[in-house]
Enzyme design. Sequence first.
Site, PDB file in Angstrom:
ATOM      1  N   ASP A   1      -8.768   2.558  -3.134  1.00  0.00           N
ATOM      2  CA  ASP A   1      -8.263   3.181  -1.910  1.00  0.00           C
ATOM      3  C   ASP A   1      -8.284   4.702  -1.982  1.00  0.00           C
ATOM      4  O   ASP A   1      -7.944   5.299  -2.995  1.00  0.00           O
ATOM      5  CB  ASP A   1      -6.846   2.717  -1.587  1.00  0.00           C
ATOM      6  CG  ASP A   1      -6.410   3.297  -0.250  1.00  0.00           C
ATOM      7  OD1 ASP A   1      -7.054   2.976   0.756  1.00  0.00           O
ATOM      8  OD2 ASP A   1      -5.474   4.107  -0.229  1.00  0.00           O
TER       9      ASP A   1
ATOM     10  N   HIS B   1      -5.478  -0.979   5.893  1.00  0.00           N
ATOM     11  CA  HIS B   1      -5.271  -0.181   7.121  1.00  0.00           C
ATOM     12  C   HIS B   1      -6.343  -0.340   8.204  1.00  0.00           C
ATOM     13  O   HIS B   1      -7.071   0.601   8.528  1.00  0.00           O
ATOM     14  CB  HIS B   1      -5.074   1.296   6.798  1.00  0.00           C
ATOM     15  CG  HIS B   1      -5.954   1.866   5.701  1.00  0.00           C
ATOM     16  ND1 HIS B   1      -7.316   1.758   5.695  1.00  0.00           N
ATOM     17  CD2 HIS B   1      -5.626   2.550   4.585  1.00  0.00           C
ATOM     18  CE1 HIS B   1      -7.794   2.365   4.618  1.00  0.00           C
ATOM     19  NE2 HIS B   1      -6.792   2.846   3.929  1.00  0.00           N
TER      20      HIS B   1
ATOM     21  N   ASP C   1       0.860   2.593   3.764  1.00  0.00           N
ATOM     22  CA  ASP C   1      -0.057   3.672   3.342  1.00  0.00           C
ATOM     23  C   ASP C   1       0.731   4.985   3.200  1.00  0.00           C
ATOM     24  O   ASP C   1       0.238   6.057   3.563  1.00  0.00           O
ATOM     25  CB  ASP C   1      -1.233   3.831   4.312  1.00  0.00           C
ATOM     26  CG  ASP C   1      -2.355   4.690   3.720  1.00  0.00           C
ATOM     27  OD1 ASP C   1      -2.288   5.047   2.519  1.00  0.00           O
ATOM     28  OD2 ASP C   1      -3.304   5.000   4.467  1.00  0.00           O
TER      29      ASP C   1
ATOM     30  N   HIS D   1       0.838  -1.213   0.000  1.00  0.00           N
ATOM     31  CA  HIS D   1       0.000   0.000   0.000  1.00  0.00           C
ATOM     32  C   HIS D   1       0.868   1.257   0.000  1.00  0.00           C
ATOM     33  O   HIS D   1       1.215   1.783   1.054  1.00  0.00           O
ATOM     34  CB  HIS D   1      -0.889  -0.059   1.257  1.00  0.00           C
ATOM     35  CG  HIS D   1      -2.020   0.906   1.260  1.00  0.00           C
ATOM     36  ND1 HIS D   1      -3.245   0.613   1.803  1.00  0.00           N
ATOM     37  CD2 HIS D   1      -2.124   2.176   0.798  1.00  0.00           C
ATOM     38  CE1 HIS D   1      -4.055   1.654   1.671  1.00  0.00           C
ATOM     39  NE2 HIS D   1      -3.383   2.617   1.074  1.00  0.00           N
TER      40      HIS D   1
ATOM     41  N   ASN E   1      -5.224   5.589  -6.991  1.00  0.00           N
ATOM     42  CA  ASN E   1      -5.915   6.894  -6.988  1.00  0.00           C
ATOM     43  C   ASN E   1      -5.009   8.022  -7.461  1.00  0.00           C
ATOM     44  O   ASN E   1      -4.782   9.010  -6.764  1.00  0.00           O
ATOM     45  CB  ASN E   1      -6.506   7.200  -5.607  1.00  0.00           C
ATOM     46  CG  ASN E   1      -5.460   7.266  -4.505  1.00  0.00           C
ATOM     47  OD1 ASN E   1      -4.362   6.740  -4.650  1.00  0.00           O
ATOM     48  ND2 ASN E   1      -5.798   7.917  -3.404  1.00  0.00           N
TER      49      ASN E   1
HETATM   50 ZN   LIG Z   1      -7.087   4.048   2.366  1.00  0.00          ZN
END
Ligand SMILES: [Zn+2]
Length: 427
Positions: free
Chosen positions: A149, A229, A302, A55, A89
């Site tokens: 995400d 997450h 993340d 991620h 994204n």
């Molecule tokens: Zn997210």
Amino acid sequence: MNHLIRGARILGGAPADILVRDGEITAVGSGLDASGAEVVDAAGLVALPGLVDLHTHLREPGREDAETVESGTKAAAMGGYTAVHAMANTDPVADTAGVVEQVWRLGREAGYCDVQPVGAVTRGIAGEQLAELGAMADSAARVRVFSDDGHCVSDAVIMRRALEYVKAFDGVVAQHAQEPRLTEGAQMNEGEMSAALGLAGWPAVAEEAVIARDVLLAQHVGSRLHVCHVSTAGSVEIIRWAKSKGCPVTAEVTPHHLLLDDGRAGTYDPIYKVNPPLRTTDDVAALRHALADGTIDCVATDHAPHPVEAKETEWAVAAMGMIGLETALPVVQEAMVETGLLDWAGVADRMSSAPARIGRLSGQGRPLEAGSPANITLYDPSPRRAVDASAMTSKSRNTPFAGLELPGRVVATFLRGRPTVLEGKLQ
Ligand SMILES: [Zn+2]
């Protein structure tokens, strides 16, 4: 160039030598012959399989002011990573074979770590129509992880169709679990702290309700679900229950959710504003134990770079997100190893083998033994020092750990035998 890594403690065990030839580990043992190889003195260092992130936001295409594939993969190498999954994204969204191949190619050209693009689940991450999942899976990028995400796939029918579709090529839907109506205007974890600060609350149930629905859908369809997450104790309970029922679900936790709690919001410093929000100390304890017992399968950063102007503003309008690639291993050492919850073999599983397995990356996360690709991280767990944001390799500086004293330092990273980092410096 061939290398002999001398005296490394493989997964924290007894010292051994690792011989690397033509991108592969060819021998592991003591007193190996170094002729024709460059010797790397690894006395006292822990050797781990190269870390894999499920991620990462690399921001390219579209927000190259925050990060590029090149700058983000340099930061990844400095953090000990040999592969990252680049989230979809971007602008344009990675929802076609063309965009995922572009990101994949940029990663290969940069050469600091493998870049495995994540494909969007829905067109434009709008949540309404499925993206070209099959075309992305068949593309040169061979996409296996799909995620909107940043947004939740909140429509149950779309989520069900996505799970059904990815089954054909052993893909996985990685859900950002956030019920949108329950989190409208939400700024931080809903609880005593949000009430005291007067910031709109983000209830735990907004995450837990989506996870509960999705594990049932995954079970019904018989298809792989991955939960991004995880941030609450309640989410952990649902995932534990789902796994006990044989549901094909995996989950990740971020380093920041393992170390920081919502008390940080008391500073009103938007460096601590993140999605999902930092939760309570009880949630942090539950996440640590869930990672230790395997309920949560892996650590994912993340890594969410933002330019200064998006973060150095008032809380309510600041962007959500934190960078994390360069601090992940020290934070995991602090939260999990120093507390006795995980040993280095456990860290290798949660930060390399498990994410590689979930993402179906066959050349990553392999044991450090003869025949494996030479993806290796050498880590010195001993020094403690304050994190210096200005010294980071990422284009962005939004780290919540600046000034915090953490253990450890990545000394070297090898990507298929080629050092991307040596003596703590990018090569
Ligand atoms: Zn997210």
